[in-house]
Design a protein around this motif. Structure first.
Motif, PDB file in Angstrom:
ATOM      1  N   UNK A  61       0.862  -1.175   0.000  1.00 34.29           N
ATOM      2  CA  UNK A  61       0.000   0.000   0.000  1.00 34.29           C
ATOM      3  C   UNK A  61       0.897   1.223   0.000  1.00 34.29           C
ATOM      4  N   UNK A  62       0.698   2.082  -0.965  1.00 35.40           N
ATOM      5  CA  UNK A  62       1.483   3.300  -1.032  1.00 35.40           C
ATOM      6  C   UNK A  62       0.696   4.494  -0.533  1.00 35.40           C
ATOM      7  N   UNK A  63      -0.629   4.425  -0.636  1.00 33.09           N
ATOM      8  CA  UNK A  63      -1.467   5.538  -0.213  1.00 33.09           C
ATOM      9  C   UNK A  63      -2.892   5.046  -0.038  1.00 33.09           C
ATOM     10  N   UNK A  64      -3.511   5.455   1.063  1.00 33.43           N
ATOM     11  CA  UNK A  64      -4.905   5.117   1.300  1.00 33.43           C
ATOM     12  C   UNK A  64      -5.679   6.421   1.272  1.00 33.43           C
ATOM     13  N   UNK A  65      -6.643   6.503   0.364  1.00 30.75           N
ATOM     14  CA  UNK A  65      -7.457   7.717   0.213  1.00 30.75           C
ATOM     15  C   UNK A  65      -8.800   7.338  -0.402  1.00 30.75           C
ATOM     16  N   UNK A  66      -9.796   8.182  -0.199  1.00 28.35           N
ATOM     17  CA  UNK A  66     -11.092   7.910  -0.830  1.00 28.35           C
ATOM     18  C   UNK A  66     -10.967   7.968  -2.356  1.00 28.35           C
TER      19      UNK A  66
END
Length: 188
Positions: free
Chosen positions: A15-20
């Motif tokens: 996972x590099x980025x968690x965003x909506x």
């Protein structure tokens, strides 16, 4: 399998980025051409941004004094520490920055005083005497480590006073005393 990105775990991924969904990622822009802008960047959690800000502020020298002094009054001890460290490197400001750090409410900032003083050998003895009286074992440990760079006649006396304040079971303090026992060898 071609791995130019250096990722070794191809079975599970990363996972590099968690965003909506649809969220944009914008890199903030900092104005490193002014002391105020560089001071704002010095608060950034990203180490590469802080490095650029530190380099810019160090380059400004005395022109950065006002913005760094404001940051040294911040409620966050990390920001105070960053500002005080840079202030101590400005010609003629070392004593003021060391004094502010040594009297700070946070023991981490007070401990940093010993590391700052090591960069100013002429001031080291004065600050070691003050720091060895601190109630915090962390501060006294840093003073002991700094004592290694203090090859003067009174160094063994200071070491003995620091050793007398050692509390049984504090392994880190004992290690710091061992480093301090190398007094003078660092300068041979």
């Amino acid at each position: 399998l071609f791995r130019s990105h250096g990722m070794g775990d191809t079975a599970r991924g990363r996972l590099f980025r968690v965003a909506p969904p649809g969220a944009r990622y914008e890199i903030p822009k900092y104005d490193l051409s002014t002391p105020a802008g560089a001071t704002a960047a010095l608060r950034n959690p990203c180490q590469s941004v802080r490095y650029l800000a530190w380099q810019a502020l160090h380059g400004f020298g005395a022109d950065a004094t006002e913005s760094l002094t404001q940051m040294a009054g911040d409620p966050n001890p990390r920001y105070r520490a960053r500002a005080l460290w840079l202030l101590s490197l400005i010609a003629g400001r070392a004593s003021e920055a060391l004094s502010a750090a040594a009297t700070d409410a946070d023991e981490n900032v007070r401990a940093m005083t010993a590391r700052m003083a090591r960069r100013h050998p002429k001031l080291l003895g004065e600050w070691l005497a003050m720091l060895m009286e601190d109630d915090s074992a962390m501060v006294r440990r840093e003073a002991a480590i700094a004592l290694r760079d203090y090859p003067r006649e009174d160094a063994p006396v200071i070491w003995a006073e620091l050793a007398a304040r050692h509390r049984r079971g504090d392994r880190w303090y004992l290690e710091a005393l061992g480093i301090a026992a190398e007094i003078g060898r660092a300068h041979v």
